[in-house]
Enzyme design. Structure first.
Site, PDB file in Angstrom:
ATOM      1  N   LYS A 164       0.847  -1.200   0.000  1.00  0.00           N
ATOM      2  CA  LYS A 164       0.000   0.000   0.000  1.00  0.00           C
ATOM      3  C   LYS A 164       0.878   1.244   0.000  1.00  0.00           C
ATOM      4  CE  LYS A 164      -1.813   2.511   3.409  1.00  0.00           C
ATOM      5  NZ  LYS A 164      -1.774   3.876   2.889  1.00  0.00           N
ATOM      6  N   GLY A 220       7.305   4.511   8.259  1.00  0.00           N
ATOM      7  CA  GLY A 220       6.396   5.614   8.564  1.00  0.00           C
ATOM      8  C   GLY A 220       6.647   6.141   9.951  1.00  0.00           C
ATOM      9  N   SER A 221       5.589   6.648  10.585  1.00  0.00           N
ATOM     10  CA  SER A 221       5.769   7.313  11.875  1.00  0.00           C
ATOM     11  C   SER A 221       5.983   6.300  13.001  1.00  0.00           C
ATOM     12  CB  SER A 221       4.542   8.165  12.180  1.00  0.00           C
ATOM     13  OG  SER A 221       3.405   7.339  12.272  1.00  0.00           O
ATOM     14  N   THR A 222       6.648   6.737  14.046  1.00  0.00           N
ATOM     15  CA  THR A 222       6.913   5.877  15.205  1.00  0.00           C
ATOM     16  C   THR A 222       5.595   5.470  15.859  1.00  0.00           C
ATOM     17  OG1 THR A 222       9.061   6.869  15.516  1.00  0.00           O
ATOM     18  CG2 THR A 222       8.103   5.808  17.442  1.00  0.00           C
ATOM     19  N   GLU A 223       4.647   6.406  15.880  1.00  0.00           N
ATOM     20  CA  GLU A 223       3.356   6.126  16.517  1.00  0.00           C
ATOM     21  C   GLU A 223       2.649   4.937  15.851  1.00  0.00           C
ATOM     22  OE1 GLU A 223       0.908   9.497  15.981  1.00  0.00           O
ATOM     23  OE2 GLU A 223      -0.804   8.541  16.969  1.00  0.00           O
ATOM     24  N   GLU A 272      10.751   0.747   9.982  1.00  0.00           N
ATOM     25  CA  GLU A 272      11.686   1.847   9.729  1.00  0.00           C
ATOM     26  C   GLU A 272      10.918   3.119  10.053  1.00  0.00           C
ATOM     27  OE1 GLU A 272      13.199   4.808   8.493  1.00  0.00           O
ATOM     28  OE2 GLU A 272      13.059   4.166   6.403  1.00  0.00           O
TER      29      GLU A 272
HETATM   30  P1  NDP Z   1       2.056   7.342   8.967  1.00  0.00           P
HETATM   31  O1  NDP Z   1       2.943   6.519   9.812  1.00  0.00           O
HETATM   32  O2  NDP Z   1       0.643   7.492   9.355  1.00  0.00           O
HETATM   33  O3  NDP Z   1       2.062   6.798   7.463  1.00  0.00           O
HETATM   34  C1  NDP Z   1       2.878   5.792   6.935  1.00  0.00           C
HETATM   35  C2  NDP Z   1       2.057   4.743   6.194  1.00  0.00           C
HETATM   36  O4  NDP Z   1       1.300   3.963   7.121  1.00  0.00           O
HETATM   37  C3  NDP Z   1       1.045   5.323   5.241  1.00  0.00           C
HETATM   38  O5  NDP Z   1       0.914   4.488   4.120  1.00  0.00           O
HETATM   39  C4  NDP Z   1      -0.210   5.317   6.093  1.00  0.00           C
HETATM   40  O6  NDP Z   1      -1.387   5.438   5.387  1.00  0.00           O
HETATM   41  C5  NDP Z   1      -0.085   4.005   6.800  1.00  0.00           C
HETATM   42  N1  NDP Z   1      -0.854   3.879   8.025  1.00  0.00           N
HETATM   43  C6  NDP Z   1      -1.443   4.838   8.790  1.00  0.00           C
HETATM   44  N2  NDP Z   1      -2.053   4.312   9.859  1.00  0.00           N
HETATM   45  C7  NDP Z   1      -1.854   2.974   9.796  1.00  0.00           C
HETATM   46  C8  NDP Z   1      -2.224   1.862  10.638  1.00  0.00           C
HETATM   47  N3  NDP Z   1      -2.911   2.032  11.759  1.00  0.00           N
HETATM   48  N4  NDP Z   1      -1.838   0.624  10.271  1.00  0.00           N
HETATM   49  C9  NDP Z   1      -1.112   0.425   9.154  1.00  0.00           C
HETATM   50  N5  NDP Z   1      -0.745   1.425   8.328  1.00  0.00           N
HETATM   51  C10 NDP Z   1      -1.092   2.687   8.637  1.00  0.00           C
HETATM   52  O7  NDP Z   1       2.716   8.752   8.789  1.00  0.00           O
HETATM   53  P2  NDP Z   1       1.972  10.115   8.395  1.00  0.00           P
HETATM   54  O8  NDP Z   1       1.831  10.167   6.948  1.00  0.00           O
HETATM   55  O9  NDP Z   1       0.741  10.294   9.224  1.00  0.00           O
HETATM   56  O10 NDP Z   1       3.034  11.181   8.884  1.00  0.00           O
HETATM   57  C11 NDP Z   1       3.059  11.593  10.248  1.00  0.00           C
HETATM   58  C12 NDP Z   1       4.462  11.804  10.715  1.00  0.00           C
HETATM   59  O11 NDP Z   1       5.181  10.580  10.615  1.00  0.00           O
HETATM   60  C13 NDP Z   1       5.261  12.760   9.858  1.00  0.00           C
HETATM   61  O12 NDP Z   1       5.033  14.069  10.221  1.00  0.00           O
HETATM   62  C14 NDP Z   1       6.650  12.309  10.140  1.00  0.00           C
HETATM   63  O13 NDP Z   1       7.116  12.903  11.323  1.00  0.00           O
HETATM   64  C15 NDP Z   1       6.527  10.833  10.332  1.00  0.00           C
HETATM   65  N6  NDP Z   1       6.885  10.053   9.111  1.00  0.00           N
HETATM   66  C16 NDP Z   1       8.059   9.400   9.109  1.00  0.00           C
HETATM   67  C17 NDP Z   1       8.437   8.711   7.984  1.00  0.00           C
HETATM   68  C18 NDP Z   1       9.716   7.988   7.928  1.00  0.00           C
HETATM   69  O14 NDP Z   1      10.169   7.652   6.847  1.00  0.00           O
HETATM   70  N7  NDP Z   1      10.328   7.692   9.040  1.00  0.00           N
HETATM   71  C19 NDP Z   1       7.620   8.671   6.782  1.00  0.00           C
HETATM   72  C20 NDP Z   1       6.340   9.341   6.918  1.00  0.00           C
HETATM   73  C21 NDP Z   1       6.031  10.012   8.045  1.00  0.00           C
HETATM   74  P3  NDP Z   1      -1.858   6.951   5.057  1.00  0.00           P
HETATM   75  O15 NDP Z   1      -1.124   7.314   3.860  1.00  0.00           O
HETATM   76  O16 NDP Z   1      -3.270   6.898   4.841  1.00  0.00           O
HETATM   77  O17 NDP Z   1      -1.526   7.766   6.278  1.00  0.00           O
END
Ligand code: NDP
Length: 489
Positions: free
Chosen positions: A195, A246-249, A268
């Site tokens: 995805k 993606g995000s740590t959360e 990561e």
């Molecule tokens: P997310 O962690 O939400 O997004 C990363 C991916 O995970 C996206 O494809 C997202 O979908 C998907 N996702 C969201 N929620 C879930 C879930 N519960 N289970 C599985 N997959 C999920 O990051 P955000 O885009 O919200 O960005 C927020 C913050 O995260 C940024 O401001 C930045 O600080 C950090 N970030 C860090 C990254 C890194 O490479 N370390 C990359 C991106 C963000 P969707 O696109 O719909 O959100």
């Protein structure tokens, strides 16, 4: 009249060398009005859709699917079928042929993909053309080379594939993150459901056309689009392995979800890297490294050098040079080949940056932003430097994920190490010094997965990438990046 005077007569030298834009043409990209999900080699008509936009103009680009749980299950089923009916039993040398093909097609179509990446994500074409595309192709080439050598890569361990890999990627390097995920998974003999991020689905959808061109067997790679709900459905689905960037959360939520299930997981996540400048560094080069470290890709980089640590004796000098350099950065149209800093990826991300920058000002840091005219439409943020930053400020602790640098100082190497490691993250760091011994000693003491010396933000498919602490676990790239996609006896 001399020859020179005659020439000047015909072509007078312009008195005013004003800026002329050099936009890349959009015509090379053919977008459909509406995209479905790519499942089992076919386009599946989506039940629900949303509109994906160009963040530089807020113009709609296409309708894409918001995959439901049932659609995700179909994709996982297609991946399972492809895994069991051929792909996992295919000799490595055959799998390699497909990966080589994909790499070559990406190279051939690199201009089209670069334009699309900039259109949908807001990053400057110079970066998508010179960094994202060459590196994405390089990842496929690199892992194609391993596909028939797994037994030599892991001698006496009898490597075998896991099954179906569920992969969820972010919006900062959409095609490159796809390559980081798909190439090792396929080389190891797995099949995939991936995805892309909600805001940047288009290069992943266009990539399905590359898969067809390469004649990859149906179901080996399935792409479903949607928001976090779709990501969560993949994680819960019947997959053997989850790979998330993606995000740590969200990473933590996924780890909680998978605890006890036996599914393999690599995460990561975020970062708050220290870029450490010693007083013996080549300062002009270091300033270029600082700029590349934090303003590359609008600072939407998990390993961005977002905390600058400068040795006190060169502090004034470095800050003067940095501020002067910032006045030359060109912010604007991502498709203009002169642009250095493009659009912020989404309104939501822009609001997050604005909120953290406001907190920096409230907490007492001094802000510097060069004079800069921003386009009226779209999401933009001026490259920003904060000085007088205390370690406790949010801008020194939290990932801003935007073009915002926080500057701190140090006196001794010990203090530099202590401050650099004073973060919940541990993804990357930079060291600038002329002394090799100091580079080695810092590299050993900095708690970060990747450490650059006298450079920053350099990537290579053969080099493992990943973090410690809240930056996640597992490595992508290199041999280390194959291991999470394999089981051993
Ligand atoms: P997310 O962690 O939400 O997004 C990363 C991916 O995970 C996206 O494809 C997202 O979908 C998907 N996702 C969201 N929620 C879930 C879930 N519960 N289970 C599985 N997959 C999920 O990051 P955000 O885009 O919200 O960005 C927020 C913050 O995260 C940024 O401001 C930045 O600080 C950090 N970030 C860090 C990254 C890194 O490479 N370390 C990359 C991106 C963000 P969707 O696109 O719909 O959100």
């Amino acid at each position: 009249m001399t020859e020179l005077e005659r020439k000047q007569d015909r072509a007078p030298i312009p008195a005013d060398w004003t800026y002329a834009s050099a936009p890349e043409s959009r015509d090379i990209v053919e977008l459909r009005e509406r995209y479905g999900h790519f499942v089992g080699g076919e386009w599946l008509e989506p039940k629900e859709t949303y509109t994906t936009i160009d963040p530089a103009s807020e113009e709609p680009l296409a309708e894409v699917g918001q995959a439901t749980d049932a659609e995700v299950q179909l994709a996982v089923g297609a991946a399972r079928e492809a895994y069991e009916n051929g792909w996992s039993a295919l000799p490595g040398s055959e799998r390699a042929k497909y990966l080589f093909r994909i790499a070559r097609i990406l190279q051939e179509r690199s201009r089209e993909f670069a334009v699309l990446e900039s259109l949908n994500g807001g990053k400057p074409i110079r970066e998508s053309r010179d960094v994202d595309l060459p590196l994405a192709a390089a990842h496929f080439f690199y892992y194609a080379g391993w596909a028939d050598k797994l037994e030599y890569a892991f001698p006496n361990r009898k490597p075998r594939p896991l099954g179906v890999a569920g992969q969820v990627i972010p919006w900062n390097f959409p095609l490159l993150m796809l390559a980081w995920k798909i190439a090792p998974a396929l080389a190891a003999g797995n099949t995939v459901v991936l995805k892309p991020a909600e805001t940047t689905p288009l290069t992943a959808l266009q990539f399905c056309d590359v898969l067809r061109q390469a004649e990859l067997p149906p179901g080996v790679v399935n792409i479903v689009t949607g928001d976090g709900r779709t990501g969560a459905a993949i994680v819960k689905g019947e997959v053997e392995k989850v790979a998330f960037t993606g995000s740590t959360e969200v990473g933590k939520a996924i780890q909680r979800e998978l605890a006890g299930t036996g599914k393999k997981l690599t995460l990561e996540l975020g970062g708050k890297a220290a870029n450490v400048i010693f007083d013996d560094a080549a300062l002009d080069q270091a300033v270029e490294g600082i700029v590349n470290g934090i303003y590359f890709n609008q600072g939407h980089v998990c390993c961005a050098g977002s905390r600058l640590l400068v040795q006190e004796s060169v502090y004034e000098d470095v800050i003067d040079k940095l501020k002067r350099r910032l006045t030359t950065l060109r912010v604007g149209d991502p498709l203009d080949k002169n642009t250095d800093v493009g659009a912020i990826n989404s309104r939501q991300q822009l609001e997050k940056i604005q909120e953290l920058v406001a907190s920096g000002e409230e907490e007492g840091a001094s802000i510097y932003q060069p004079p800069c005219r921003l386009p009226e439409k779209g999401y933009w943020f001026v490259p920003t430097v904060f000085t007088d930053v205390a370690q406790s400020y949010r801008i020194a602790q939290e990932e801003i994920f935007g073009p915002v640098l926080s500057v701190l100082t140090f006196r001794t190497p010990d203090e530099a190490v202590e401050k650099a490691n004073n973060t919940p993250y541990g993804l990357s760091a930079g060291v600038w010094t002329e002394k090799g011994s100091r580079i080695l000693s810092m590299a050993q003491r900095l708690r970060a997965g990747v450490i650059w010396a006298n450079t920053y933000n350099r990537f290579d498919p053969s080099s493992p990438f990943g973090g410690y602490k809240e930056s996640g676990f597992g490595r992508e790239g290199g041999l280390h990046g194959l291991e999470p996609y394999l089981d051993f006896e």
